[in-house]
Design a protein around this motif. Sequence first.
Motif, PDB file in Angstrom:
ATOM      1  N   UNK A   1      21.191  44.706   6.338  1.00 12.71           N
ATOM      2  CA  UNK A   1      20.031  45.561   6.075  1.00 12.71           C
ATOM      3  C   UNK A   1      20.092  46.821   6.942  1.00 12.71           C
ATOM      4  N   UNK A   2      20.432  46.645   8.223  1.00 12.45           N
ATOM      5  CA  UNK A   2      20.487  47.790   9.135  1.00 12.45           C
ATOM      6  C   UNK A   2      21.582  48.772   8.712  1.00 12.45           C
ATOM      7  N   UNK A   3      22.725  48.270   8.259  1.00 14.12           N
ATOM      8  CA  UNK A   3      23.779  49.157   7.739  1.00 14.12           C
ATOM      9  C   UNK A   3      23.268  49.918   6.511  1.00 14.12           C
ATOM     10  N   UNK A   4      22.526  49.238   5.644  1.00 14.19           N
ATOM     11  CA  UNK A   4      21.953  49.897   4.470  1.00 14.19           C
ATOM     12  C   UNK A   4      20.972  50.992   4.895  1.00 14.19           C
ATOM     13  N   UNK A   5      20.113  50.670   5.852  1.00 18.07           N
ATOM     14  CA  UNK A   5      19.156  51.649   6.366  1.00 18.07           C
ATOM     15  C   UNK A   5      19.886  52.866   6.920  1.00 18.07           C
ATOM     16  N   UNK A   6      20.947  52.615   7.684  1.00 13.41           N
ATOM     17  CA  UNK A   6      21.720  53.697   8.292  1.00 13.41           C
ATOM     18  C   UNK A   6      22.354  54.591   7.226  1.00 13.41           C
ATOM     19  N   UNK A   7      22.884  53.985   6.169  1.00 13.86           N
ATOM     20  CA  UNK A   7      23.529  54.758   5.105  1.00 13.86           C
ATOM     21  C   UNK A   7      22.524  55.511   4.244  1.00 13.86           C
ATOM     22  N   UNK A   8      21.329  54.961   4.103  1.00  9.10           N
ATOM     23  CA  UNK A   8      20.328  55.544   3.201  1.00  9.10           C
ATOM     24  C   UNK A   8      19.527  56.654   3.870  1.00  9.10           C
TER      25      UNK A   8
END
Length: 223
Positions: A69-76
């Motif tokens: 989730x945190x990787x997704x947040x970072x990419x988004x």
Amino acid sequence: MEEVKLHGTSYNLFTYRVIWALKLKGIPFEYIEEEHTNKGSLIMKYNPAFKRFPILFHGEKVISESMVIIEYIEDTWPQNPLLPIDPLDRSIARFWVKFAGDKGACIGTMYYTSGGKQEKAIKETKEMLKIIEEQAFIGDQEINFFGGEKIGIVDLAFGIIPHWLEIIEDIIGVKLLEPNLFPNLLNWVQKFKEEQIIKENLPNYDEMFVFLKNQREMILSSS
């Protein structure tokens, strides 16, 4: 902006990792508290492999597992980055995130077992902390966090050490974070918990102690 909703459980490190990330990035979100015993349709539909929270809803997109989730947040949302810009530094950060995921389970094992299994987990936890102390703090020892002057993804990955490990130590009656053995780690713990967003989003120590102590007793009595 599409609506962001986070489903999580109280006193759960994985949930708090995502809360910290969202707040550090300045992303508005709605938090939905789930029951710890809830293994119903939401979990089975969106995280059947691990059967646990948190689960993030971003519009119609659904993401599970805290560090994913945190990787997704970072990419988004690129603002207030949690990963370094330099490719080598990013790879080093991801190494320590993987290390936390692979090795950190021993802390949980230490908490919910007893006897020989617990002794083994305590030994593994000490070895893990020693590696972090001696190898993760390479460079300027005055830097506050693993990623430099600001909290980054590695700090969130190691978020079990502040607060959670301290409470587990008190519950099982074992002291691991000795100042003479882990000065760098303890300095980081202090800086991490002093950061305003972290300080404002940590579970109450006494309430969490009672909850985790009762939960441990239930697990041990049923095993």
